[in-house]
Design an enzyme around this catalytic site. Structure first.
Site, PDB file in Angstrom:
ATOM      1  N   CYS A   1       9.260 -11.567 -19.348  1.00 64.74           N
ATOM      2  CA  CYS A   1       9.362 -11.147 -20.738  1.00 64.74           C
ATOM      3  C   CYS A   1      10.763 -10.581 -20.865  1.00 64.74           C
ATOM      4  CB  CYS A   1       8.312 -10.073 -21.023  1.00 64.74           C
ATOM      5  SG  CYS A   1       8.633  -9.200 -22.559  1.00 64.74           S
TER       6      CYS A   1
ATOM      7  N   LYS B   1       0.246  -6.390  17.694  1.00 70.19           N
ATOM      8  CA  LYS B   1      -0.753  -6.025  16.686  1.00 70.19           C
ATOM      9  C   LYS B   1      -1.865  -7.067  16.685  1.00 70.19           C
ATOM     10  CE  LYS B   1       0.778  -2.529  14.117  1.00 70.19           C
ATOM     11  NZ  LYS B   1       0.770  -2.662  12.739  1.00 70.19           N
TER      12      LYS B   1
ATOM     13  N   GLU C   1      -0.661  -0.401  27.320  1.00 70.73           N
ATOM     14  CA  GLU C   1      -1.552   0.683  26.879  1.00 70.73           C
ATOM     15  C   GLU C   1      -2.225   0.289  25.589  1.00 70.73           C
ATOM     16  OE1 GLU C   1       0.993   4.012  26.168  1.00 70.73           O
ATOM     17  OE2 GLU C   1       1.712   3.986  28.223  1.00 70.73           O
TER      18      GLU C   1
ATOM     19  N   TYR D   1       0.880   9.917  25.245  1.00 70.98           N
ATOM     20  CA  TYR D   1       1.408   8.680  25.824  1.00 70.98           C
ATOM     21  C   TYR D   1       2.884   8.754  26.198  1.00 70.98           C
ATOM     22  CZ  TYR D   1       2.627   8.027  20.907  1.00 70.98           C
ATOM     23  OH  TYR D   1       3.093   8.200  19.636  1.00 70.98           O
TER      24      TYR D   1
ATOM     25  N   ASP E   1     -21.003  28.331  25.019  1.00 66.12           N
ATOM     26  CA  ASP E   1     -21.072  29.089  23.760  1.00 66.12           C
ATOM     27  C   ASP E   1     -21.249  30.583  24.021  1.00 66.12           C
ATOM     28  OD1 ASP E   1     -20.772  26.746  22.443  1.00 66.12           O
ATOM     29  OD2 ASP E   1     -22.900  26.493  21.946  1.00 66.12           O
TER      30      ASP E   1
ATOM     31  N   LYS F   1      -3.020   0.750  21.753  1.00 65.57           N
ATOM     32  CA  LYS F   1      -2.313   1.360  20.627  1.00 65.57           C
ATOM     33  C   LYS F   1      -3.353   2.079  19.775  1.00 65.57           C
ATOM     34  CE  LYS F   1       1.167   0.474  17.135  1.00 65.57           C
ATOM     35  NZ  LYS F   1       0.501   1.124  16.031  1.00 65.57           N
TER      36      LYS F   1
ATOM     37  N   CYS G   1       4.073 -12.723 -23.767  1.00 65.66           N
ATOM     38  CA  CYS G   1       3.873 -11.487 -23.012  1.00 65.66           C
ATOM     39  C   CYS G   1       2.543 -10.826 -23.377  1.00 65.66           C
ATOM     40  CB  CYS G   1       5.029 -10.529 -23.293  1.00 65.66           C
ATOM     41  SG  CYS G   1       4.803  -8.914 -22.538  1.00 65.66           S
TER      42      CYS G   1
ATOM     43  N   CYS H   1       9.997  -4.208 -24.787  1.00 67.74           N
ATOM     44  CA  CYS H   1       8.603  -4.406 -24.376  1.00 67.74           C
ATOM     45  C   CYS H   1       8.039  -3.101 -23.802  1.00 67.74           C
ATOM     46  CB  CYS H   1       8.535  -5.513 -23.329  1.00 67.74           C
ATOM     47  SG  CYS H   1       6.927  -5.659 -22.560  1.00 67.74           S
TER      48      CYS H   1
ATOM     49  N   ASP I   1     -23.869  23.254  27.311  1.00 68.41           N
ATOM     50  CA  ASP I   1     -23.157  23.734  26.123  1.00 68.41           C
ATOM     51  C   ASP I   1     -23.482  25.193  25.816  1.00 68.41           C
ATOM     52  OD1 ASP I   1     -22.340  21.176  26.059  1.00 68.41           O
ATOM     53  OD2 ASP I   1     -23.161  20.690  24.066  1.00 68.41           O
TER      54      ASP I   1
ATOM     55  N   ASP J   1      -5.066   4.107  16.915  1.00 69.21           N
ATOM     56  CA  ASP J   1      -4.803   4.110  15.479  1.00 69.21           C
ATOM     57  C   ASP J   1      -5.054   5.490  14.883  1.00 69.21           C
ATOM     58  OD1 ASP J   1      -4.068   3.150  13.070  1.00 69.21           O
ATOM     59  OD2 ASP J   1      -5.903   2.009  12.689  1.00 69.21           O
TER      60      ASP J   1
ATOM     61  N   CYS K   1       3.684  -7.390 -25.317  1.00 69.10           N
ATOM     62  CA  CYS K   1       4.435  -7.315 -26.577  1.00 69.10           C
ATOM     63  C   CYS K   1       4.435  -8.646 -27.315  1.00 69.10           C
ATOM     64  CB  CYS K   1       5.872  -6.873 -26.318  1.00 69.10           C
ATOM     65  SG  CYS K   1       6.876  -8.141 -25.515  1.00 69.10           S
TER      66      CYS K   1
HETATM   67  S1  IVH Z   1       4.837   4.674  22.252  1.00 69.87           S
HETATM   68  C1  IVH Z   1       9.270   5.354  21.150  1.00 69.87           C
HETATM   69  N1  IVH Z   1       2.301   4.328  22.877  1.00 69.87           N
HETATM   70  O1  IVH Z   1       2.135   3.674  17.335  1.00 69.87           O
HETATM   71  C2  IVH Z   1       7.922   4.771  21.211  1.00 69.87           C
HETATM   72  N2  IVH Z   1       2.864   4.640  20.602  1.00 69.87           N
HETATM   73  O2  IVH Z   1       5.147   2.678  15.816  1.00 69.87           O
HETATM   74  C3  IVH Z   1       6.867   5.726  20.883  1.00 69.87           C
HETATM   75  N3  IVH Z   1       0.950   4.686  19.097  1.00 69.87           N
HETATM   76  O3  IVH Z   1       3.634   6.035  15.536  1.00 69.87           O
HETATM   77  C4  IVH Z   1       5.560   5.121  20.729  1.00 69.87           C
HETATM   78  N4  IVH Z   1      -0.591   4.398  20.625  1.00 69.87           N
HETATM   79  O4  IVH Z   1       2.205   7.062  17.292  1.00 69.87           O
HETATM   80  C5  IVH Z   1       3.198   4.521  21.900  1.00 69.87           C
HETATM   81  N5  IVH Z   1       0.130   4.066  23.560  1.00 69.87           N
HETATM   82  C6  IVH Z   1       0.999   4.267  22.600  1.00 69.87           C
HETATM   83  C7  IVH Z   1       0.601   4.390  21.251  1.00 69.87           C
HETATM   84  C8  IVH Z   1       1.581   4.576  20.279  1.00 69.87           C
HETATM   85  C9  IVH Z   1      -0.355   4.576  19.331  1.00 69.87           C
HETATM   86  C10 IVH Z   1       1.567   4.859  17.760  1.00 69.87           C
HETATM   87  C11 IVH Z   1       2.686   5.842  17.725  1.00 69.87           C
HETATM   88  C12 IVH Z   1       3.680   5.313  16.723  1.00 69.87           C
HETATM   89  C13 IVH Z   1       3.194   3.931  16.463  1.00 69.87           C
HETATM   90  C14 IVH Z   1       4.268   2.916  16.800  1.00 69.87           C
END
Ligand code: IVH
Length: 668
Positions: A422, A310, A113, A222, A38, A115, A404, A427, A34, A117, A407
């Site tokens: 009510c 999900k 893939e 992605y 720097d 998802k 209510c 009210c 590092d 967050d 009132c």
């Molecule tokens: S594809 C047209 N791949 O999840 C499809 N989305 O509603 C575009 N997200 O806001 C989404 N990881 O930002 C895709 N591997 C992934 C993702 C991903 C997170 C998010 C994306 C979107 C929400 C889906």
């Protein structure tokens, strides 16, 4: 140092720092200590200060965060940023698989893939140079957060090839950075972020890029906004291409031939998710072939070729301390559980709606019970059930009141409803909630006039009906808690601006029973002015598609009320606009335009119009703009770099126009 030597050295430093940065932040394989990085960075900064004209947009020094902005500019996405449909269980996934099979047959594969967050971002490169980064916004228009995104070290400022490409991905804050950030904030007495996603979003929405630079944000890409234009034929190829260009993609991805393999991937990742360095909230499953994606197409909101599985909502146990009652805008009494605060899925929960008395009976909820809580859709806290075997005998039954709580008038249960209401129009709780509704986003959208300010103004008798909002003075507002000169000026300007809203916002804001935002728009379009709507008979109203019996009755009786008519007069006198200002839709049969009644698809880049403008113009002439090409499409308008939609139109023998032809026809 002379300029030529400086130029050479700067080039050398930029190359080294870019290389080291890529190894460290993208590949996660640092090749130098590092301290060395720097030292080189300090040298570059010093040289750039001495020779400012040698500073370029792709210099690694740009990541430190430049001057603060006044506001974020709006950015229209070249192709909309869609979201994903959700799957919550195996059945949803099998249904998805069946729909895909029906459309493209059995010969295809999926890519699974993680998802991530965080929040969706779009990055635009021209000739290999990072030129603009934006938030998703409403999917059509986002905000330009380029300076903040430049501070994310895994986002390349220059690509390994001189391509023009738009890439999409998720910006996020790693879990450990989040914990450290909250620690620091706690020490400084600042409010803590509820979860890494909020922290990432909060950081990217700062006008001062130095703040974003100080937060350890990261990104996984992605997707490619214009995949056909860069010559890839599948999603997985696209991801590999992104890797080669120098982007950071997530490597926990897998190509799956069957839905069983997808389920196996989900099972594995569900177990591993808590070991990851970042939060994920599910698994995204995508059809790999871009050609098959094009066949499947998209709905207005999301592609049909992908779905987000999900993770099941997290459940926790806590104590129900009390049940409180609130009175809504329409007089409905809602019981709310007050809970012993508890962390669920990333935030602290202390209240959950119990909806109505039937639900309390059904779930046998008593005050003092141990209850199981989860977040519905990962957002709304909900009482799942009571742990009856943990009762001590000290729990207390709950009964809805007969009068209510605000009132004291007698409550009624209208036929066919579960809710107690009510029905006293005077009210105070209902009036206050009505005021809050009036200023809300889909209604008059008066920013700065939130629930707290309205409640204060109402409690101090400064407003008793919505017309009073337009009589508020600077002095009255300054006297409120936490209102300084600046916020008062802003608020007064917002109130003033709301006077010129188009009619539908006012109509929705008035809170006529059964008239939602969509119906308000239809009414505004059909009648054009408040007078005409007020004079409309029930027959005239139900003649309109979308307006049913119940709504028509409610509208007629609303305008029959003396108080309502007086209120509207008062608003008119205050200068509130009573006319519809948007484009008037011409019904297909009325319009003699070439677009009338036709389904039209826009694809590729248009030069003279944004896609949204083109869409609005076509719709105003009675056309219907769709997202994907199918046998039902009548016409495709193809701009530059049009890809698979154009190919498909040609395959199906659909008429194709260029932009020039479109402009010509629009002029007629
Ligand atoms: S594809 C047209 N791949 O999840 C499809 N989305 O509603 C575009 N997200 O806001 C989404 N990881 O930002 C895709 N591997 C992934 C993702 C991903 C997170 C998010 C994306 C979107 C929400 C889906």
């Amino acid at each position: 140092m002379d300029m030529q030597t400086a130029e050479q050295r700067i080039d050398e430093l930029k190359r080294l720092l870019t290389q080291y940065g890529y190894e460290y932040y993208v590949l996660d394989k640092p090749s130098v200590p590092d301290a060395e990085y720097d030292r080189l960075m300090q040298e570059l900064l010093a040289l750039e200060e001495q020779f400012p004209h040698l500073k370029t947009a792709d210099s690694p020094s740009q990541r430190i965060g430049g001057a603060a902005l006044e506001l974020f500019e709006k950015v229209e996405h070249r192709t909309p940023m869609l979201s994903l449909a959700n799957a919550f269980n195996e059945q949803d996934l099998r249904d998805f698989d069946r729909r895909i099979r029906k459309a493209v047959g059995d010969d295809f594969s999926y890519v699974c893939e993680l998802k991530i967050d965080g929040l969706a971002v779009s990055l635009r490169y021209e000739d290999g140079l990072f030129v603009q980064g934006a938030t998703r916004g409403d999917g059509i228009i986002g905000e330009d957060i380029t300076s903040n995104l430049k501070t994310i070290k895994s986002i390349p400022l220059r690509l390994s090839e001189e391509v023009s490409i738009e890439v999409r991905g998720e910006a996020f804050m790693p879990k450990l950075s989040f914990v450290a950030l909250n620690e620091r904030r706690k020490e400084r007495g600042e409010e803590q972020f509820a979860n890494p996603r909020n922290a990432a979003a909060g950081s990217l929405r700062q006008l001062d890029p130095k703040i974003a630079a100080s937060r350890k944000l990261d990104v996984f890409l992605y997707g490619i906004g214009n995949p056909e234009a860069v010559g890839v034929v599948s999603h997985s190829e696209g991801l590999d291409y992104l890797d080669r260009l120098g982007f950071k993609t997530n490597h926990e991805r897998r190509k799956c031939a069957t839905i069983e393999e997808v389920m196996e991937f989900i099972k594995e990742k569900t177990e591993q998710r808590h070991q990851l360095a970042y939060d994920i909230d599910g698994i995204v499953i995508k059809v790999d072939s871009l050609h098959q994606q094009a066949i499947l197409g998209t709905t207005v909101k999301s592609p049909r070729w992908a779905i987000a599985y999900k993770f099941p909502a997290e459940e926790v146990v806590t104590t129900l301390l009390n049940i409180e009652l609130s009175v809504g805008r329409t007089g409905v009494i809602t019981p709310t559980a007050v809970l012993e605060p508890v962390r669920v899925a990333g935030t602290t929960v202390q209240r959950a709606s119990l909806h109505n008395e039937d639900l309390i009976r059904e779930k046998d909820i008593k005050i003092g019970d141990k209850v199981v809580i989860k977040k519905a859709g990962d957002i709304i806290p909900e009482v799942v059930n009571v742990l009856v075997d943990q009762r001590t005998g000290m729990e207390v039954d709950f009964y809805m009141p007969t009068h209510c709580p605000e009132c004291e008038s007698e409550l009624v249960r209208l036929e066919g409803e579960v809710a107690l209401r009510c029905i006293n129009p005077k009210c105070p709780a209902q009036i206050r909630e009505g005021l809050i509704h009036f200023v809300s986003r889909d209604a008059m959208n008066i920013e700065g006039l939130g629930e707290k300010v309205i409640s204060q103004l109402f409690a101090e008798n400064l407003i008793t009906d919505v017309a009073d909002i337009y009589k508020l003075t600077r002095e009255q507002l300054l006297a409120l808690e936490r209102m300084g000169e600046k916020s008062v000026s802003k608020l007064l300007a917002a109130i003033e601006a709301s006077k010129s809203n188009s009619l539908e916002k006012l109509l929705f804001g008035l809170g006529i029973r059964h008239v939602g935002a969509k119906a308000a728009k239809t009414l505004a379009q059909e009648f054009g002015t408040m007078e005409k709507l007020a004079a409309a008979s029930k027959e005239e109203l139900i003649a309109i598609n979308e307006i049913g019996n119940k709504m028509a009755d409610s509208i007629v009786s609303f305008f029959e009320q003396e108080e309502a008519r007086e209120l509207i007069e008062e608003l008119r006198n205050a200068g509130v606009n009573m006319e519809y200002k948007g484009p008037k839709p011409i019904s297909a049969s009325e319009s003699d335009s070439i677009f009338a009644g036709k389904t039209i698809v826009l694809t590729g880049k248009l030069e003279h119009l944004t896609r949204n403008e083109a869409k609005e113009k076509i719709e105003a002439l009675g056309g219907n703009v769709a997202g994907s090409v199918s046998k039902k499409t009548h016409l495709v308008i193809a701009g530059e770099d049009a890809g698979s939609k154009l190919t498909k139109a040609q395959e199906l023998g659909i008429e194709v126009w260029d932009e020039e032809r479109l402009l010509e026809e629009l002029k007629k």
